[in-house]
Design a protein around this motif. Structure first.
Motif, PDB file in Angstrom:
ATOM      1  N   UNK A 152       0.811  -1.225   0.000  1.00 55.95           N
ATOM      2  CA  UNK A 152       0.000   0.000   0.000  1.00 55.95           C
ATOM      3  C   UNK A 152       0.843   1.274   0.000  1.00 55.95           C
ATOM      4  N   UNK A 153       2.160   1.138  -0.113  1.00 54.97           N
ATOM      5  CA  UNK A 153       3.049   2.308  -0.129  1.00 54.97           C
ATOM      6  C   UNK A 153       3.038   2.973  -1.509  1.00 54.97           C
ATOM      7  N   UNK A 154       3.427   4.246  -1.587  1.00 54.93           N
ATOM      8  CA  UNK A 154       3.527   4.890  -2.902  1.00 54.93           C
ATOM      9  C   UNK A 154       4.488   4.120  -3.812  1.00 54.93           C
ATOM     10  N   UNK A 155       4.121   3.913  -5.065  1.00 55.26           N
ATOM     11  CA  UNK A 155       4.962   3.115  -5.970  1.00 55.26           C
ATOM     12  C   UNK A 155       6.093   3.939  -6.579  1.00 55.26           C
ATOM     13  N   UNK A 156       7.007   4.369  -5.723  1.00 60.58           N
ATOM     14  CA  UNK A 156       8.085   5.234  -6.189  1.00 60.58           C
ATOM     15  C   UNK A 156       9.476   4.654  -5.912  1.00 60.58           C
ATOM     16  N   UNK A 157       9.543   3.458  -5.323  1.00 57.48           N
ATOM     17  CA  UNK A 157      10.837   2.828  -5.083  1.00 57.48           C
ATOM     18  C   UNK A 157      11.514   3.232  -3.793  1.00 57.48           C
ATOM     19  N   UNK A 158      10.819   3.997  -2.945  1.00 53.44           N
ATOM     20  CA  UNK A 158      11.450   4.443  -1.708  1.00 53.44           C
ATOM     21  C   UNK A 158      11.032   3.625  -0.485  1.00 53.44           C
ATOM     22  N   UNK A 159      10.111   2.710  -0.678  1.00 49.48           N
ATOM     23  CA  UNK A 159       9.757   1.745   0.371  1.00 49.48           C
ATOM     24  C   UNK A 159       9.624   0.391  -0.313  1.00 49.48           C
ATOM     25  N   UNK A 160      10.594  -0.497  -0.056  1.00 43.00           N
ATOM     26  CA  UNK A 160      10.635  -1.787  -0.725  1.00 43.00           C
ATOM     27  C   UNK A 160      10.672  -2.901   0.319  1.00 43.00           C
ATOM     28  N   UNK A 161      10.396  -4.118  -0.115  1.00 42.40           N
ATOM     29  CA  UNK A 161      10.263  -5.246   0.803  1.00 42.40           C
ATOM     30  C   UNK A 161      11.367  -6.259   0.556  1.00 42.40           C
ATOM     31  N   UNK A 162      12.070  -6.614   1.629  1.00 39.71           N
ATOM     32  CA  UNK A 162      13.006  -7.733   1.546  1.00 39.71           C
ATOM     33  C   UNK A 162      12.258  -8.953   2.035  1.00 39.71           C
ATOM     34  N   UNK A 163      12.073  -9.913   1.160  1.00 37.45           N
ATOM     35  CA  UNK A 163      11.103 -10.975   1.386  1.00 37.45           C
ATOM     36  C   UNK A 163      11.783 -12.335   1.345  1.00 37.45           C
ATOM     37  N   UNK A 164      11.159 -13.300   1.999  1.00 35.78           N
ATOM     38  CA  UNK A 164      11.664 -14.679   1.989  1.00 35.78           C
ATOM     39  C   UNK A 164      10.623 -15.596   1.361  1.00 35.78           C
ATOM     40  N   UNK A 165      10.948 -16.884   1.302  1.00 34.39           N
ATOM     41  CA  UNK A 165      10.040 -17.867   0.713  1.00 34.39           C
ATOM     42  C   UNK A 165       8.715 -17.955   1.461  1.00 34.39           C
ATOM     43  N   UNK A 166       8.657 -17.453   2.694  1.00 32.61           N
ATOM     44  CA  UNK A 166       7.397 -17.440   3.447  1.00 32.61           C
ATOM     45  C   UNK A 166       6.340 -16.588   2.752  1.00 32.61           C
ATOM     46  N   UNK A 167       6.759 -15.677   1.894  1.00 30.75           N
ATOM     47  CA  UNK A 167       5.817 -14.770   1.236  1.00 30.75           C
ATOM     48  C   UNK A 167       4.752 -15.538   0.455  1.00 30.75           C
ATOM     49  N   UNK A 168       5.165 -16.479  -0.372  1.00 32.87           N
ATOM     50  CA  UNK A 168       4.196 -17.240  -1.160  1.00 32.87           C
ATOM     51  C   UNK A 168       3.553 -18.353  -0.332  1.00 32.87           C
ATOM     52  N   UNK A 169       4.290 -18.891   0.641  1.00 38.07           N
ATOM     53  CA  UNK A 169       3.687 -19.888   1.525  1.00 38.07           C
ATOM     54  C   UNK A 169       2.539 -19.275   2.320  1.00 38.07           C
ATOM     55  N   UNK A 170       2.736 -18.066   2.824  1.00 41.56           N
ATOM     56  CA  UNK A 170       1.682 -17.374   3.571  1.00 41.56           C
ATOM     57  C   UNK A 170       0.430 -17.205   2.725  1.00 41.56           C
ATOM     58  N   UNK A 171       0.633 -16.836   1.465  1.00 41.00           N
ATOM     59  CA  UNK A 171      -0.504 -16.628   0.577  1.00 41.00           C
ATOM     60  C   UNK A 171      -1.257 -17.924   0.312  1.00 41.00           C
TER      61      UNK A 171
END
Length: 327
Positions: A86-105
């Motif tokens: 939900x952050x502005x799509x400008x590249x100044x707030x990004x997510x460092x993600x792990x394999x849990x991201x798709x498992x959670x979904x």
């Protein structure tokens, strides 16, 4: 047509074209103009946080601009993911993600964000293997022997994990599905409790990351049977892969990657990806990753996006077949 009018129209067309093409490029060239926040969905000091901070440090050096990590914990990383979706799509707030991201979904399809559509994939940073281990008292020396034992006594053997939906749980469920075995899941509250249970012979089987298991395999406290990736580990070159050991096609890796909000300009995504790949090419960063049993990747945004979609399909299928329910 009047020559002066023709020239004027050509200049106007060129100007309109520039209005279409230049802003994206200019945005990418001028990025970043301020500090970037890398959101990590897990506590400081954990595996995801450690690698995330390594990446942030290298990005900061490459951009000559501050890149800071903020830990937004809770709900297995979902709160952090929503804050970036939900952050502005400008590249100044990004997510460092792990394999849990798709498992959670896969475990919770009613999440308030879409794990794929609400993000712009940047790159997969690294893959980390799991090691299939057993307690020595089980008396098996190969993965084939373990599978034969499990097939002779369905439901009698048990395996531990750090909890429902964790790396150790889902990789074991994938193994169960592909090998056609029935072993009982015993979840613990975190990786440290799970490891203690394995060492104490409360559970007989486990799949866990190399840094967690390797010291105990070398000491003889646990027996290593196979690695979960398609290629062997440099840390254990004599250890076969699960595919080589009889579970054809089995492949699992815990991975790390970078996501931006959907709609982030392509030029910004490419800038982030290029700097990430430059970091992965540095010897000290590669050595740090490999020390933890990780292999650097540096995929393109398109490759990472395709990977995320395939991961979601895979884990959704595993969750459905195993009847796994989120906590």
């Amino acid at each position: 047509m009047n020559r002066t009018l023709l020239i004027a129209r050509r200049w106007l067309a060129a100007g309109l074209l520039a209005c279409v093409v230049v802003p994206g490029s200019a945005h990418g060239q001028g990025y970043p103009a301020k500090s970037i926040t890398v959101v990590v969905g897990y506590p400081a000091g954990g595996g995801v946080d450690i690698v995330g901070r390594l990446v942030a440090n290298k990005l900061s050096q490459g951009f000559s601009s501050p890149v800071v990590v903020t830990n937004v914990t809770g709900a297995s990383g979902n709160i952090a993911a929503q804050s970036v979706a939900t952050a502005p799509p400008d590249g100044y707030r990004i997510l460092f993600v792990s394999s849990a991201h798709t498992m959670n979904a896969a475990l919770a399809p009613d999440l308030p964000f879409d794990a794929v559509k609400d993000f712009a994939p940047v790159t997969k940073i690294a893959d980390t293997l799991n090691l299939i281990v057993v307690h020595p008292s089980l008396g098996v020396s190969t993965l084939g022997e373990l599978l034969n034992l499990a097939r002779k006594s369905p439901g009698r053997l048990n395996y531990g994990s750090g909890g429902i939906g964790t790396n150790s749980h889902m990789s074991a469920e994938l193994l169960k599905s592909m090998a056609g075995i029935d072993i009982t899941h015993v979840p613990y509250k975190g990786a440290s409790q799970f490891l203690a249970a394995m060492l104490g012979n409360e559970v007989q089987i486990g799949l866990a990351t190399l840094p967690t298991t390797l010291p105990h395999v070398r000491s003889g406290a646990l027996k290593g049977l196979a690695v979960t990736t398609r290629k062997r580990s440099g840390a254990l070159p004599d250890m076969p892969t699960a595919d080589e050991a009889g579970v054809r096609g089995y492949e699992y890796s815990a991975w790390f990657g970078i996501l931006a909000p959907a709609g982030t300009p392509a030029a910004v995504v490419i800038r982030l990806r290029d700097q990430s790949v430059a970091a992965l090419g540095q010897a000290d960063f590669q050595e740090r990753l490999k020390a933890d049993g990780s292999d650097p990747v540096g995929s393109t945004p398109a490759e990472f996006g395709a990977f995320l979609r395939a991961e979601l399909v895979k884990w959704t299928d595993i969750v459905r077949k195993a009847g796994i329910k989120a906590n």
